[in-house]
Write an enzyme that holds these catalytic residues in place. Structure first.
Site, PDB file in Angstrom:
ATOM      1  N   GLY A  13      74.526 -40.829  35.634  1.00  0.00           N
ATOM      2  CA  GLY A  13      74.540 -39.538  36.327  1.00  0.00           C
ATOM      3  C   GLY A  13      73.188 -39.254  36.953  1.00  0.00           C
ATOM      4  O   GLY A  13      72.155 -39.616  36.392  1.00  0.00           O
ATOM      5  N   ARG A  81      81.220 -55.521  32.143  1.00  0.00           N
ATOM      6  CA  ARG A  81      82.617 -55.078  32.055  1.00  0.00           C
ATOM      7  C   ARG A  81      82.987 -54.476  33.418  1.00  0.00           C
ATOM      8  O   ARG A  81      83.120 -53.276  33.549  1.00  0.00           O
ATOM      9  CB  ARG A  81      82.719 -54.028  30.938  1.00  0.00           C
ATOM     10  N   THR A 139      67.511 -38.467  32.204  1.00  0.00           N
ATOM     11  CA  THR A 139      68.724 -37.705  31.903  1.00  0.00           C
ATOM     12  C   THR A 139      68.380 -36.226  31.763  1.00  0.00           C
ATOM     13  O   THR A 139      67.371 -35.873  31.163  1.00  0.00           O
ATOM     14  CB  THR A 139      69.452 -38.153  30.617  1.00  0.00           C
ATOM     15  N   ASP A 143      68.226 -36.627  25.750  1.00  0.00           N
ATOM     16  CA  ASP A 143      68.704 -37.129  24.452  1.00  0.00           C
ATOM     17  C   ASP A 143      68.265 -38.562  24.143  1.00  0.00           C
ATOM     18  O   ASP A 143      68.875 -39.229  23.314  1.00  0.00           O
ATOM     19  CB  ASP A 143      70.241 -37.001  24.373  1.00  0.00           C
ATOM     20  N   ARG A 185      75.922 -33.266  26.734  1.00  0.00           N
ATOM     21  CA  ARG A 185      76.672 -34.275  25.965  1.00  0.00           C
ATOM     22  C   ARG A 185      76.600 -33.977  24.471  1.00  0.00           C
ATOM     23  O   ARG A 185      76.918 -32.880  24.056  1.00  0.00           O
ATOM     24  CB  ARG A 185      76.125 -35.674  26.275  1.00  0.00           C
TER      25      ARG A 185
HETATM   26  O1  F6P Z   1      74.442 -37.146  31.071  1.00  0.00           O
HETATM   27  C1  F6P Z   1      74.359 -36.190  32.083  1.00  0.00           C
HETATM   28  C2  F6P Z   1      75.625 -35.388  32.183  1.00  0.00           C
HETATM   29  O2  F6P Z   1      75.440 -34.415  33.207  1.00  0.00           O
HETATM   30  C3  F6P Z   1      76.087 -34.734  30.895  1.00  0.00           C
HETATM   31  O3  F6P Z   1      75.355 -33.583  30.544  1.00  0.00           O
HETATM   32  C4  F6P Z   1      77.547 -34.478  31.197  1.00  0.00           C
HETATM   33  O4  F6P Z   1      78.297 -34.438  30.005  1.00  0.00           O
HETATM   34  C5  F6P Z   1      77.927 -35.684  32.033  1.00  0.00           C
HETATM   35  O5  F6P Z   1      76.726 -36.218  32.550  1.00  0.00           O
HETATM   36  C6  F6P Z   1      78.868 -35.388  33.179  1.00  0.00           C
HETATM   37  O6  F6P Z   1      79.196 -36.578  33.808  1.00  0.00           O
HETATM   38  P1  F6P Z   1      79.938 -36.694  35.211  1.00  0.00           P
HETATM   39  O7  F6P Z   1      78.900 -36.549  36.288  1.00  0.00           O
HETATM   40  O8  F6P Z   1      80.550 -38.037  35.186  1.00  0.00           O
HETATM   41  O9  F6P Z   1      80.943 -35.577  35.274  1.00  0.00           O
END
Ligand code: F6P
Length: 362
Positions: A13, A81, A139, A143, A185
């Site tokens: 992300g 994968r 991130t 975390d 998360r």
């Molecule tokens: O890890 C970053 C994050 O924004 C999390 O806080 C969230 O749960 C997740 O990615 C959302 O992912 P996506 O962009 O795939 O919806």
């Protein structure tokens, strides 16, 4: 071994500050070490499909204030994968040898991977196959346990804090309970930090399972003091005692297929039921990942990028750059991807929150 050319990619992300890292890697690699830099498009997808661009000083000019990533990113494409269509069916294949062969053909000596735990685990697995890699921790969730802070986190906290400031005024006018759901998360870092900064009354985080009665007590105590509104911040991973995390969807191809989301609505409905008060929910979602990085994230991403270029040029490799206290250093990649960093329920920050009257619902 003399390093001449390095590759860089952004995986997982996006987070505000990615462009700051790319810019610092490119400038330092070229100006200080005389290297050439190649940027792979859309994370590991570009590496597998050989989609890249040459990065020179002009390609990274004027990008430090921009959110997102000029290289594009993906949280789906894992070389170990990778989905391929065979006989009209999607099957998953290990194409890591192909990715490494692409790098060799391009003359890329070291790969800089800017990513979260998923991308850094892939980088680690590739380093076990002999590839020279350097990781940069990214991130908004903050975390990753091997660094004190990741870039992107400060911007996400600022965005969530601004949202809380806005919710306060409307909550107060209508005497409502306002629930704000934030990302993070399996960690409660965004909720905890934004909740403290934004003067929340209740903060719900995955590390401290909550009970509705305790939240109700806090809301009633405030009403007795003449405060007719309350602000609740719920991390997307927050859970009721003996409850389960609320999952929004599963994305099969993703490095982490679980997408959390929905706890805000669940909490808001239940609080309305048990308090009889008008309740509204706001889900902040991807706004937390967007926009211009804060000054702090621009500085951290620059420092990380400079260190990553230094490691790429001189080694040691198979390292992740990290912030420890006020110093930028590095840690072995295999150490860096071992575990996630969680909020300590007995720690100083939770204690500080409690001291200023915040309920954690426990
Ligand atoms: O890890 C970053 C994050 O924004 C999390 O806080 C969230 O749960 C997740 O990615 C959302 O992912 P996506 O962009 O795939 O919806």
């Amino acid at each position: 071994m003399q390093v001449k050319r390095i590759g860089v990619l952004t995986g997982g992300g996006d987070a505000p500050g990615l462009n700051g890292v790319i810019r610092a890697v490119v400038k330092t690699a070229i100006n200080r070490y005389g290297l050439e830099v190649i940027g792979f498009k859309d994370g590991f997808y570009g590496l597998i499909m050989n989609k890249y661009l040459c990065l020179d000083l002009s390609s990274v000019s004027g990008i430090i204030h921009r959110g997102g990533t000029i290289l594009g990113t993906s949280n789906r494409d894992n070389p170990f994968r990778f989905p391929v269509t065979e006989n009209g069916k999607t099957v998953y294949r290990d194409v890591s040898d192909q990715a490494i062969a692409n790098l060799q053909e391009l003359g890329v000596d070291v790969l800089v991977v800017i990513g979260g735990d998923g991308s850094l685990s892939i980088a680690h697995d590739m380093s076990k196959k002999g590839l020279k890699v350097v990781g940069v921790p990214k991130t908004i969730d903050n975390d990753l346990f091997a660094t004190d802070v990741t870039f992107g986190f400060d911007t996400a906290v600022r965005t969530a804090t601004e949202a809380l400031d806005k919710l306060h005024t409307t909550a107060e006018s209508h005497h409502r309970i306002m629930v704000l759901e934030v990302m993070g998360r399996y960690g409660g870092w965004i909720a905890l930090n934004a909740g403290i900064a934004g003067g929340a009354d209740v903060i719900l985080i995955p590390e401290i399972p909550f009970a509705y009665d305790r939240i109700k007590e806090k809301i009633e105590e405030r009403r007795k003091d003449g405060k007719l509104f309350s602000i609740v911040v719920a991390a997307e991973g927050a859970t009721e005692k003996e409850g389960q995390m609320v999952v929004a969807k599963y994305i099969k191809e993703s490095t982490d297929p679980v997408r959390l989301g929905g706890i805000g609505q669940v909490v808001a409905e239940r609080l309305a039921e048990i308090t009889g008060l008008e309740t509204r929910v706001t889900v902040l979602g991807h706004l937390q990942r967007g926009g211009s990085p804060t000054a702090s994230d621009r500085i951290l991403s620059t420092r990380f990028g400079v260190k990553a270029a230094e490691l790429a040029a001189k080694g040691p490799w198979a390292q992740m750059v990290a912030l420890h206290g006020t110093e930028i250093g590095c840690v072995e990649l295999n150490e860096a991807v071992k575990a996630l960093k969680k909020v300590d329920p007995e720690g100083e920050m939770v204690n500080a929150g409690k001291a200023v009257g915040i309920s954690f619902g426990n």
